[in-house]
Design an enzyme around this catalytic site. Structure first.
Site, PDB file in Angstrom:
ATOM      1  N   ASP A 355       0.832  -1.210   0.000  1.00 47.62           N
ATOM      2  CA  ASP A 355       0.000   0.000   0.000  1.00 47.62           C
ATOM      3  C   ASP A 355       0.860   1.251   0.000  1.00 47.62           C
ATOM      4  O   ASP A 355       0.538   2.227  -0.664  1.00 47.62           O
ATOM      5  CB  ASP A 355      -0.947   0.007   1.214  1.00 47.62           C
ATOM      6  CG  ASP A 355      -0.198  -0.137   2.539  1.00 47.62           C
ATOM      7  OD1 ASP A 355       0.921  -0.681   2.547  1.00 47.62           O
ATOM      8  OD2 ASP A 355      -0.744   0.290   3.573  1.00 47.62           O
ATOM      9  N   GLU A 361       3.496   0.091   7.902  1.00 54.56           N
ATOM     10  CA  GLU A 361       2.465  -0.703   7.254  1.00 54.56           C
ATOM     11  C   GLU A 361       3.116  -1.526   6.138  1.00 54.56           C
ATOM     12  O   GLU A 361       3.500  -2.659   6.346  1.00 54.56           O
ATOM     13  CB  GLU A 361       1.350   0.204   6.729  1.00 54.56           C
ATOM     14  CG  GLU A 361       0.109  -0.576   6.373  1.00 54.56           C
ATOM     15  CD  GLU A 361      -1.175   0.179   6.670  1.00 54.56           C
ATOM     16  OE1 GLU A 361      -2.218  -0.379   6.385  1.00 54.56           O
ATOM     17  OE2 GLU A 361      -1.151   1.309   7.163  1.00 54.56           O
ATOM     18  N   GLU A 639      -2.357   9.015  -0.858  1.00 56.25           N
ATOM     19  CA  GLU A 639      -3.387   8.120  -0.333  1.00 56.25           C
ATOM     20  C   GLU A 639      -4.751   8.814  -0.283  1.00 56.25           C
ATOM     21  O   GLU A 639      -5.780   8.206  -0.529  1.00 56.25           O
ATOM     22  CB  GLU A 639      -2.995   7.699   1.091  1.00 56.25           C
ATOM     23  CG  GLU A 639      -4.005   6.833   1.795  1.00 56.25           C
ATOM     24  CD  GLU A 639      -3.489   6.352   3.145  1.00 56.25           C
ATOM     25  OE1 GLU A 639      -2.635   7.020   3.744  1.00 56.25           O
ATOM     26  OE2 GLU A 639      -3.948   5.285   3.591  1.00 56.25           O
ATOM     27  N   HIS A 660       0.933   6.204  -2.317  1.00 59.24           N
ATOM     28  CA  HIS A 660      -0.069   5.142  -2.233  1.00 59.24           C
ATOM     29  C   HIS A 660      -0.640   5.004  -3.641  1.00 59.24           C
ATOM     30  O   HIS A 660      -1.296   5.903  -4.114  1.00 59.24           O
ATOM     31  CB  HIS A 660      -1.174   5.638  -1.300  1.00 59.24           C
ATOM     32  CG  HIS A 660      -1.520   4.727  -0.193  1.00 59.24           C
ATOM     33  ND1 HIS A 660      -0.721   4.589   0.915  1.00 59.24           N
ATOM     34  CD2 HIS A 660      -2.601   3.933   0.013  1.00 59.24           C
ATOM     35  CE1 HIS A 660      -1.317   3.746   1.756  1.00 59.24           C
ATOM     36  NE2 HIS A 660      -2.446   3.321   1.225  1.00 59.24           N
TER      37      HIS A 660
END
Ligand code: BGC
Length: 763
Positions: A355, A361, A639, A660
């Site tokens: 992502d 993450e 994102e 992202h």
């Protein structure tokens, strides 16, 4: 443990030093000295690690791959590499050595802490040397190897690497080295049985280097801030001249704060900081080994003197997927958007489609990959990359057929790790189908078919009430909704109902399964899925569509899904499309869609005769739109549409990545519709190229090129007075059909190999 025969007599070995769930241990070096008493005919090394390895033989680094052996679903499988090392082995003493990083195996992964798969890195290696007389000598990892701790005091993918050059080990992997103070390794079989398999898919490499575009010195000489002019994934090579013992901290950030310093709040718990301590003997050059960061800016800070030298070079790392596509047009903003999409792909195709590359993450989110795969397959050759990731997906699939939200799935103790939910778990079917379309690759369908069937059964059995997936009556988790849509009144899931999204995707999957089964010659299955598809479509209509064609919730995404997945009766499609357009106009030509609706919205508008609205959205420069970040200096895809705005500053630091790729899914529309380079699902992989340029908006020319499996294909168009000038490139072995834009006529529509100049006249 199932071990491949290439590792006969080899054991997993490790250092006895071990970190804890939140504390890492220094990086072990391991070595084995051995003698060869005859000239060498050939030598082959097979090597793997749980964790990461970098291998050296007689002082020479072996291979140019980074983060070997790669990230797979370590609960089941780890890859190994083989190297021809004939040229490296000599008569006399030889040394085979390796440095072992924590990597994904035992370093920090996302928010799960350390030691997700195992407690410490382990090495498995076997060198087989064939001598001149035909006899062989094998050197395999075992209890006789030696280990020590060297200069790398900490090494973590999320947090960074710490290196003390005063502790360097010298010629530790060369013959003649005194290793008498090294300890014995321990034999450490992995905690879980793991299959050791040859590498699938492209390795990560140092793909390119970038120079900084600005170097500022602050705080006297103590702080240096570099701007690379591009948000990217990798790390820096540091060149430093300072005094012995001076320690510099290398921090990384995607953006600057209002004080012109690094903004790191959005990195969450990822420290993204490297540390280097100088040995002080002249100019020192260092690049970390087992970490990467997502950044555009970096800061070197420490007790530096006025005469000290600090230089950095950006090293771009990603899976070595060869560039295949190019898109350009007369609109500079869209060209920058294309640039940002490509850099979003570079930054996130690292072992698995992640992502984002910066915060804590960096996971293989299935939903993100599913929306982007078509665009990805234009920009680069991602066939091998997805073959490997689909293997990870099979390995991560739950016993009941469910597909987790992320693949590999490092954890398994909550709902989202059992079922990623609508539009996420469906990557299971959408990704292999898309790879088939783009590369004519039946193998990926055959390899993955049984897994897809199990997923369909999972949905029918565990996730549906009368074909309604994620019914509100169900107790299970409902899904991520239309993630980050702007119509949720602040709710990140948007307002489009979970069951509407779920059922729409279930129907889409069933429809794709009909096609997959047909490609694989499984007519009975095709019949089954055709009937299922029909039943789901009817259930969808019954629950969500009025007889006139209004779709429940009335969101842009609800209309987009109903239209794109063919869920409406032909007679009401135009009513639904009109409603969608009304909604868009009501927002003054702005999107309200999230991860789920955005990828298809332009395609739906074009298909239903509203290409003018599609172009207005594409060229929109005010928030929310694709060009809003471009206007605000983005060099990758954000994102969130409003990651940063001039009036509000940064979005919520808890979820605000500037790299992202998901919204970059619009790239496929630019190739397919703006430029007009399309494939034919009936004859996929560009065996039959469909040129269908659809000029619009303010664009006066556009071009796209693609290195297909047949060779280079391409199209260029330019509006010239009343005419449309076209250049079409068809590679040998492929054929092409020209579908002129509405309002133009073409005398000839079928084209074979070659470059064709064509002028279309208005009808
Ligand atoms: C990730 C996304 C992902 C989402 C699931 C986020 O934290 O960064 O891209 O798809 O969670 O909703």
């Amino acid at each position: 443990m199932t071990s491949s025969p290439v590792f006969a007599s080899a054991s997993w070995i490790a250092s006895s030093t071990v970190g804890g769930p939140r504390t890492s241990a220094p990086v072990p070096y391991v070595r084995k000295s051995f003698r060869i008493d005859q000239p060498v005919r050939s030598a082959k090394l097979a090597i793997s690690a749980l964790g990461l390895y970098e291998c050296e033989i007689n002082g020479e680094r072996i291979g140019d791959e980074v983060f070997t052996p790669g990230w797979t679903e370590y609960h089941k499988r780890v890859q190994y590499q083989t190297y021809d090392v004939t040229g490296q082995i000599q008569v006399g003493e030889n040394v085979l050595g390796a440095i072992l990083g924590d990597g994904w195996y035992c370093g920090f992964v996302a928010w799960c802490g350390r030691q997700v798969y195992g407690d410490r890195p382990r090495l498995l290696a076997r060198l087989e040397v064939t001598l001149q007389d035909g006899s062989t000598v094998a050197v395999a990892s075992d209890a006789s190897w030696k280990t020590t701790i060297g200069p790398i005091l900490e090494s973590d993918l999320l947090n960074g690497e710490a290196y003390d050059a005063r502790r360097e080990l010298g010629d530790w992997s060369k013959p003649g080295y005194d290793a008498s103070r090294w300890e014995s390794v321990i034999v450490a079989p992995p905690e879980h049985p793991v299959e050791v398999v040859p590498r699938v898919g492209p390795p990560v490499r140092r793909i390119e280097e970038i120079k900084s575009v600005e170097h500022r010195k602050l705080d006297g000489h103590r702080t240096h801030i570099f701007d690379f002019g591009q948000n990217f994934t990798g790390r820096v090579r540091l060149k430093i001249k300072s005094s012995r013992g001076v320690n510099v901290q290398l921090r990384h950030a995607e953006v600057l704060n209002p004080e012109n310093r690094l903004y790191t709040e959005n990195l969450r718990a990822a420290r993204c900081t490297d540390n280097y301590t100088c040995h002080g003997n002249g100019t020192e050059t260092w690049e970390p080994r087992f970490t990467f960061h997502g950044f555009r800016y970096m800061e070197v800070q420490g007790n530096l003197g006025a005469e000290d030298v600090v230089e950095v070079t950006g090293v771009v790392l990603h899976s070595d997927t060869k560039p295949t596509g190019t898109f350009r047009c007369s609109h500079e903003g869209l060209n920058q958007l294309q640039h940002n999409i490509v850099w979003g792909q570079k930054g996130n195709f690292l072992e698995v489609p992640t992502d984002c590359p910066q915060r804590d993450e960096r996971l293989g989110w299935t939903g993100d990959a599913q929306v982007f795969v078509r665009t990805a397959a234009f920009n680069m050759d991602v066939r091998g990359f997805f073959h490997k990731w689909m293997q990870d997906m099979r390995d991560s699939q739950r016993a009941n057929g469910g597909i987790p939200c992320v693949v590999p799935a490092p954890w398994s103790n909550d709902a989202i790790s059992q079922d990623g939910g609508p539009a996420w778990a469906d990557a299971e079917i959408i990704c292999p189908w898309t790879i088939y379309l783009c590369y004519g690759d039946k193998e990926i369908l055959a390899e993955h078919y049984e897994s897809m069937q199990r997923f369909m059964t999972f949905m029918a059995k565990h996730r549906c009430k009368g074909h309604i997936r994620n019914h509100p009556d169900a107790v299970e988790w409902q899904g991520f909704g239309d993630w980050l849509a702007l119509d949720g009144g602040g709710k990140t899931e948007g307002i489009t109902p979970y069951d509407l999204i779920g059922t729409a995707f279930y129907a889409f999957d069933a429809g794709l399964m009909v096609k997959v089964a047909e490609v694989l010659g499984r007519q009975d299955d095709a019949k089954h899925y055709r009937a299922l598809h029909q039943e789901i479509v009817e259930a969808f209509r019954h629950r969500f569509v009025t007889p006139e064609g209004l779709v429940a919730s009335g969101t842009q995404t609800a209309y987009v899904l109903a239209l794109h997945f063919g869920l409406l009766d032909e007679s009401v499609r135009s009513v639904a499309a009109t409603e969608l357009v009304r909604h868009i106009k009501g927002r003054n030509y702005h999107l309200a869609t999230g991860f789920v609706g955005t990828p298809y919205i332009l395609e739906v508008l074009e298909e239903t005769g509203h290409i003018d609205v599609a172009y207005k959205l594409l060229e929109q420069e005010t928030f929310p739109s694709w060009l809003f970040p471009v206007k605000n200096g983005a060099t990758t895809i954000w994102e969130r549409w409003d990651g940063w705005t001039p009036d509000k500053g940064f979005q919520d630091k808890g979820m605000n990545s500037f790299n992202h790729y998901a919204y970059g899914a619009v790239g496929a529309w630019m190739y397919r519709t703006v430029a007009g380079l399309e494939l034919d699902p009936e004859d996929p992989g560009y065996a039959h190229i469909v040129f269908r340029p659809r000029p619009g908006g303010a664009i006066t020319w556009a071009e796209a090129g693609l290195e297909t499996r047949f060779g280079q294909a391409g199209i260029r168009w330019e509006l010239k007075g009343e005419g449309l000038e076209l250049k079409l490139i068809v590679p040998a072995g492929a054929r092409a059909t020209l579908q002129p834009p509405p309002g133009y006529v073409a005398g000839k529509t079928a084209y074979g190999e070659g470059t064709h100049q064509v002028t279309l006249k208005k009808a």
